[in-house]
Design an enzyme around this catalytic site. Structure first.
Site, PDB file in Angstrom:
ATOM      1  N   TYR A  51       0.837  -1.195   0.000  1.00  0.00           N
ATOM      2  CA  TYR A  51       0.000   0.000   0.000  1.00  0.00           C
ATOM      3  C   TYR A  51       0.880   1.257   0.000  1.00  0.00           C
ATOM      4  CZ  TYR A  51      -3.293   3.544   1.590  1.00  0.00           C
ATOM      5  OH  TYR A  51      -4.046   4.692   1.704  1.00  0.00           O
ATOM      6  N   GLU A 131      21.224  13.026  18.729  1.00  0.00           N
ATOM      7  CA  GLU A 131      20.566  13.142  17.415  1.00  0.00           C
ATOM      8  C   GLU A 131      20.993  14.445  16.749  1.00  0.00           C
ATOM      9  OE1 GLU A 131      16.449  13.274  18.490  1.00  0.00           O
ATOM     10  OE2 GLU A 131      16.477  11.286  19.404  1.00  0.00           O
ATOM     11  N   LYS A 133      20.836  17.828  15.050  1.00  0.00           N
ATOM     12  CA  LYS A 133      19.727  18.781  15.118  1.00  0.00           C
ATOM     13  C   LYS A 133      19.561  19.474  13.770  1.00  0.00           C
ATOM     14  CE  LYS A 133      17.859  22.487  17.959  1.00  0.00           C
ATOM     15  NZ  LYS A 133      17.640  23.522  16.950  1.00  0.00           N
ATOM     16  N   ASP A 135      17.786  21.951  11.270  1.00  0.00           N
ATOM     17  CA  ASP A 135      16.999  23.170  11.391  1.00  0.00           C
ATOM     18  C   ASP A 135      15.920  23.158  10.328  1.00  0.00           C
ATOM     19  OD1 ASP A 135      16.332  25.450  12.625  1.00  0.00           O
ATOM     20  OD2 ASP A 135      17.863  26.700  11.685  1.00  0.00           O
ATOM     21  N   ARG A 154       4.153  23.684  15.015  1.00  0.00           N
ATOM     22  CA  ARG A 154       4.362  23.899  16.436  1.00  0.00           C
ATOM     23  C   ARG A 154       3.544  25.091  16.946  1.00  0.00           C
ATOM     24  NH1 ARG A 154       8.231  26.869  19.231  1.00  0.00           N
ATOM     25  NH2 ARG A 154       8.755  26.028  21.263  1.00  0.00           N
ATOM     26  N   TYR A 258      11.410  12.125  15.865  1.00  0.00           N
ATOM     27  CA  TYR A 258      12.374  12.044  16.961  1.00  0.00           C
ATOM     28  C   TYR A 258      11.780  12.159  18.366  1.00  0.00           C
ATOM     29  CZ  TYR A 258      12.071  17.116  16.162  1.00  0.00           C
ATOM     30  OH  TYR A 258      11.629  18.397  15.962  1.00  0.00           O
ATOM     31  N   LYS A 346      25.073  23.252  20.426  1.00  0.00           N
ATOM     32  CA  LYS A 346      25.174  23.920  19.118  1.00  0.00           C
ATOM     33  C   LYS A 346      26.617  23.977  18.651  1.00  0.00           C
ATOM     34  CE  LYS A 346      20.909  25.610  18.338  1.00  0.00           C
ATOM     35  NZ  LYS A 346      20.733  27.034  18.289  1.00  0.00           N
ATOM     36  N   CYS A 440      25.745  58.160  -6.973  1.00  0.00           N
ATOM     37  CA  CYS A 440      25.635  56.822  -7.540  1.00  0.00           C
ATOM     38  C   CYS A 440      26.895  56.485  -8.343  1.00  0.00           C
ATOM     39  CB  CYS A 440      24.403  56.762  -8.439  1.00  0.00           C
ATOM     40  SG  CYS A 440      24.292  55.245  -9.393  1.00  0.00           S
ATOM     41  N   CYS A 443      25.997  56.351 -12.227  1.00  0.00           N
ATOM     42  CA  CYS A 443      25.591  57.495 -13.054  1.00  0.00           C
ATOM     43  C   CYS A 443      25.964  58.853 -12.475  1.00  0.00           C
ATOM     44  CB  CYS A 443      24.088  57.451 -13.327  1.00  0.00           C
ATOM     45  SG  CYS A 443      23.094  57.908 -11.902  1.00  0.00           S
ATOM     46  N   CYS A 458      19.920  55.600  -5.558  1.00  0.00           N
ATOM     47  CA  CYS A 458      20.264  56.522  -6.629  1.00  0.00           C
ATOM     48  C   CYS A 458      18.990  57.220  -7.081  1.00  0.00           C
ATOM     49  CB  CYS A 458      20.865  55.730  -7.786  1.00  0.00           C
ATOM     50  SG  CYS A 458      20.998  56.710  -9.286  1.00  0.00           S
ATOM     51  N   CYS A 464      20.240  56.577 -15.030  1.00  0.00           N
ATOM     52  CA  CYS A 464      21.224  55.680 -14.420  1.00  0.00           C
ATOM     53  C   CYS A 464      21.306  54.381 -15.218  1.00  0.00           C
ATOM     54  CB  CYS A 464      20.819  55.385 -12.979  1.00  0.00           C
ATOM     55  SG  CYS A 464      21.948  54.257 -12.165  1.00  0.00           S
TER      56      CYS A 464
HETATM   57  S1  IVH Z   1      13.311  17.323  20.550  1.00  0.00           S
HETATM   58  C1  IVH Z   1      11.191  18.613  24.270  1.00  0.00           C
HETATM   59  N1  IVH Z   1      14.904  16.431  18.700  1.00  0.00           N
HETATM   60  O1  IVH Z   1      14.858  21.857  17.677  1.00  0.00           O
HETATM   61  C2  IVH Z   1      12.125  18.433  23.134  1.00  0.00           C
HETATM   62  N2  IVH Z   1      14.123  18.658  18.502  1.00  0.00           N
HETATM   63  O2  IVH Z   1      15.121  23.829  19.821  1.00  0.00           O
HETATM   64  C3  IVH Z   1      11.576  18.915  21.877  1.00  0.00           C
HETATM   65  N3  IVH Z   1      14.903  19.810  16.484  1.00  0.00           N
HETATM   66  O3  IVH Z   1      11.488  22.754  17.991  1.00  0.00           O
HETATM   67  C4  IVH Z   1      12.443  18.839  20.704  1.00  0.00           C
HETATM   68  N4  IVH Z   1      16.069  18.142  15.681  1.00  0.00           N
HETATM   69  O4  IVH Z   1      12.326  21.979  15.706  1.00  0.00           O
HETATM   70  C5  IVH Z   1      14.191  17.480  19.127  1.00  0.00           C
HETATM   71  N5  IVH Z   1      16.306  15.486  17.111  1.00  0.00           N
HETATM   72  C6  IVH Z   1      15.591  16.520  17.549  1.00  0.00           C
HETATM   73  C7  IVH Z   1      15.540  17.742  16.837  1.00  0.00           C
HETATM   74  C8  IVH Z   1      14.799  18.793  17.352  1.00  0.00           C
HETATM   75  C9  IVH Z   1      15.678  19.388  15.477  1.00  0.00           C
HETATM   76  C10 IVH Z   1      14.336  21.162  16.582  1.00  0.00           C
HETATM   77  C11 IVH Z   1      12.841  21.192  16.760  1.00  0.00           C
HETATM   78  C12 IVH Z   1      12.596  21.896  18.051  1.00  0.00           C
HETATM   79  C13 IVH Z   1      13.859  22.665  18.222  1.00  0.00           C
HETATM   80  C14 IVH Z   1      14.100  22.923  19.680  1.00  0.00           C
END
Ligand code: IVH
Length: 712
Positions: A51, A131, A133, A135, A154, A258, A346, A440, A443, A458, A464
């Site tokens: 499916y 994990e 992260k 963005d 969210r 996640y 980070k 400018c 010109c 300008c 120009c």
């Molecule tokens: S857990 C209570 N796991 O990061 C924990 N967040 O700064 C909730 N994000 O809004 C988040 N990878 O958009 C979690 N492996 C990961 C993530 C992750 C990216 C982002 C997510 C969250 C933001 C928090």
């Protein structure tokens, strides 16, 4: 036909449109058949995997042929309708964010807090799941009895937007969980775009935006604005928040799961086991996720992922560390909006230092002066960088960036490198603050900033060269001088061949017949047609002439106001020059025109203070003097002094004509309905404006009523 496995295996990109349409039709029928069996609780004829393969195939073809997405497509069917704005959706459990750490010390402090809170001995290892992260855009997916029923963004953490239809177009999203599963569970994850997909997508958006600009120059209908996303995050978020799920379907979105929100029963004892369950249910889990036996392993994991970062297919900005034991997570709970049991470590932004060799000023097509740093080439995050944006004049002053300085460069993900600051100790003796040009570079005209605007522009406009083609297009466009045959392409061609450099040149083209005929593909007929079209517009209404000059803030409406007020070009020109003196009678007069505010007045006065602009205007007026504006309309018309809005499609009049007639009778035509509107003239298929009129109690006229009142 879809039962032919060879056909189904074919790369969708190699299908012809007919083949794709036929296969989508067959897939819609086939999937609907299996859905009916499944929802009717009959014994399904195929396995979940089979499916899912059908659904994936359908989405893959739709992604290649977005125009072919069917109204009854399986990717759009849940709920059955296309969103008209998103409904709110409350999360079963709030969606929280994460605190950050930036160093091993801060991570150790995070672990120490956990130990203190739980009363753990120093020897007790803390197992974490690490994990990457990504963005992207976090989303909440609700599954009831194993079936995907709702998905939301969210939002504010408590309540997001219901984007179910759009999420259904993402191939990674399981519509049904493989059993066993809890009766009800919220799954959280990240929707994102791969770097390569993002770059390709951005390129198509850039092309679309350029095409739209060209349509604007031709005065054509524009449709929705085109968003060129700055980074993969914005691209993903923008794609999910489309009102038309077909657009989302055409975007290359991916999903990693996640976390979970509310669940009718706990699906696991540890986070790592939960990730395994996610995979078993059919979700994609980031394969780089790893169980770390103790916190001591975090630093090396962080370093390892950091090294892989540039080579990964998607952007990450750090690593999320989550305490593995769910019973401990529960005890730790939350502080503010973030859990005590997880943190995002980070990466430092990728930085490098190099020497600033020069600051170039580029002039954009709209006259904006943009500073660009020219640097000694340097590698940042695996990419060699020579140029960086300095944004604007204030930015340079704020950072006190000087030529010769050693500057700190930063690249965040795929976005354009930025200069974050200078290294003051390395400043060479004699380096002087950068003097942003006030003329400018293209010109020589004055470049000015107006009020709150950070951009210096300008004022050369027509003269120009950086803006010339754009200005010429605008001048000739339908809403301005309306010269047929002088569209985008021809303007560019005539400009490149040196035949038209200024608007005045257009009206001298008749003397260049031979040069025109020498252009490739330009026969006598084409040349004659263009010259006729130019001749037909040699004496245009003053308001079109004024609008065509392309003075900033002087759109059609303001051009009309000016034309009506001053009547003739001579009068307008003389008064604009006189208005240079603040407090003069002419300045007062300009300020008194209803609808012309101080910023517009300022812009006009500045434009006329530019000798080159004045020279171009005079040259143009000598060859193509505009018609004086008509005397003001009869005051006895029912529309005199009233404000009108037209909406919907008129049958007996074009919109332009209807607007012109209303204006002839002294009405002001505006685009949106407000309390100030006196009449809304409603044509066929009128939308929200008619409703708004009813809501505000504004008088609504049919086309026939309008004609009658206007005496047409
Ligand atoms: S857990 C209570 N796991 O990061 C924990 N967040 O700064 C909730 N994000 O809004 C988040 N990878 O958009 C979690 N492996 C990961 C993530 C992750 C990216 C982002 C997510 C969250 C933001 C928090």
């Amino acid at each position: 036909m879809t039962d032919d496995p060879a056909r189904r295996a074919r790369d969708p990109a190699t299908l012809t449109e007919d083949e794709a349409a036929a296969e989508l039709e067959a897939l819609a029928a086939e999937i609907a058949h299996h859905d009916a069996l499944y929802h009717g609780r009959d014994a399904p004829e195929i396995t979940d995997a089979e499916y899912d393969a059908l659904v994936l195939r359908n989405r893959a073809i739709e992604a290649c042929f977005p125009a072919l997405v069917r109204d009854d497509s399986p990717s759009r069917r849940v709920g059955g309708t296309v969103a008209e704005g998103f409904a709110k959706s409350r999360h079963g459990e709030p969606m929280l964010s994460l605190d950050n750490v930036f160093s091993a010390e801060e991570f150790a402090e995070f672990c120490a807090r956990i130990r203190r809170f739980l009363g753990l001995a120093a020897e007790e290892p803390l197992a974490f799941v690490a994990e990457p992260k990504i963005d992207g855009l976090s989303i909440n997916l609700l599954y009831e009895d194993g079936a995907f029923v709702k998905g939301a963004t969210r939002g504010d953490g408590t309540e997001g937007e219901d984007v179910t239809q759009n999420l259904l177009t993402i191939p990674d999203l399981p519509r049904r969980l493989h059993p066993p599963f809890p009766a009800s569970i919220e799954i959280r994850g990240e929707v994102f775009m791969d770097k390569a997909d993002f770059l390709a997508f951005r390129a198509t958006q850039e092309q679309a935006a350029e095409a739209r600009e060209a349509r604007r120059a031709r005065g054509e209908k524009l449709g929705d604005a085109i968003v060129v996303p700055a980074n993969p995050r914005n691209a993903a978020a923008g794609s999910v928040r489309q009102l038309d799920a077909r657009i989302t379907a055409s975007r290359p979105l991916k999903l990693f799961a996640y976390a979970m929100g509310r669940a009718s029963e706990a699906p696991a004892d540890t986070h790592h086991a939960f990730l395994k369950r996610l995979e078993a249910w059919g979700f994609a889990v980031n394969p780089l996720s790893e169980l770390l036996g103790s916190e001591a392993e975090a630093a090396s994991f962080q370093a390892r992922i950091g090294e892989q970062r540039a080579a990964l297919g998607y952007d990450i900005d750090g690593v999320v560390y989550k305490l593995d034991r769910l019973d401990w997570q529960k005890r730790l709970g939350f502080v503010g909006r973030a859990p005590r049991w997880a943190t995002a470590w980070k990466f430092p932004a990728e930085q490098a230092t190099t020497v600033l060799l020069d600051i170039e000023i580029q002039v954009g097509r709209t006259g904006a002066l943009t500073p660009r740093a020219v640097m000694q080439p340097v590698t940042v995050g695996g990419v060699t960088v020579r140029h960086a944006t300095l944004h604007n004049e204030d930015e340079i002053a704020r950072k006190d960036v000087r030529i010769g300085d050693t500057v700190i460069l930063q690249r965040a993900g795929d976005v354009i490198p930025q200069i974050v600051g200078v290294v003051p100790e390395k400043r060479p003796a004699g380096a002087v603050p950068f003097a942003f040009p006030t003329t400018c570079p293209a010109c020589g005209s004055h470049a000015i900033r107006d009020g709150e605007d950070v951009v210096r522009r300008c004022t050369g406009g027509l003269v120009c060269p950086a803006q010339a083609v754009e200005r010429l297009r605008h001048f000739a466009s339908r809403r301005a001088m309306d010269i047929e045959g002088l569209g985008e392409e021809n303007v560019q061609l005539l400009f490149d061949r040196g035949l038209v450099r200024s608007p005045a040149d257009i009206f001298r083209l008749h003397a260049r017949r031979d040069a025109l005929r020498a252009l490739e593909g330009w026969g006598e007929r084409k040349v004659a047609k263009l010259l006729d079209a130019i001749e037909a517009r040699r004496h245009a209404p003053l308001e079109r002439f004024i609008f065509g000059l392309g003075i900033r803030r002087i759109g059609e409406q303001n051009a009309k106001l000016l034309a009506r007020h001053y009547h003739s070009l001579e009068e307008w020109r003389a008064k604009m020059i006189a208005a240079r003196i603040v407090g003069s009678e002419a300045r007062e007069e300009l300020g008194s025109i209803q609808g012309i505010g101080p910023a517009i007045a300022e812009e006009l006065v500045e434009a006329f203070a530019e000798p080159r602009m004045l020279a171009a205007l005079d040259e143009l007026a000598a060859g193509a003097p505009p018609l004086p504006a008509e005397a003001p309309a009869a005051a006895d018309s029912p529309f005199a002094g009233r404000t009108l809005v037209f909406t919907g499609t008129l049958e007996t009049l074009t919109r332009d004509e209807a607007e012109a007639q209303a204006e002839r009778l002294g009405a002001k035509v505006t685009k949106s309905v407000s309390k100030k509107t006196d009449f809304v003239v409603v044509g066929a298929d009128a939308g929200s404006k008619a409703a708004k009129a009813a809501e505000l109690g504004v008088r609504v006229l049919s086309e026939a009523e309008f004609r009658e009142m206007a005496g047409l």
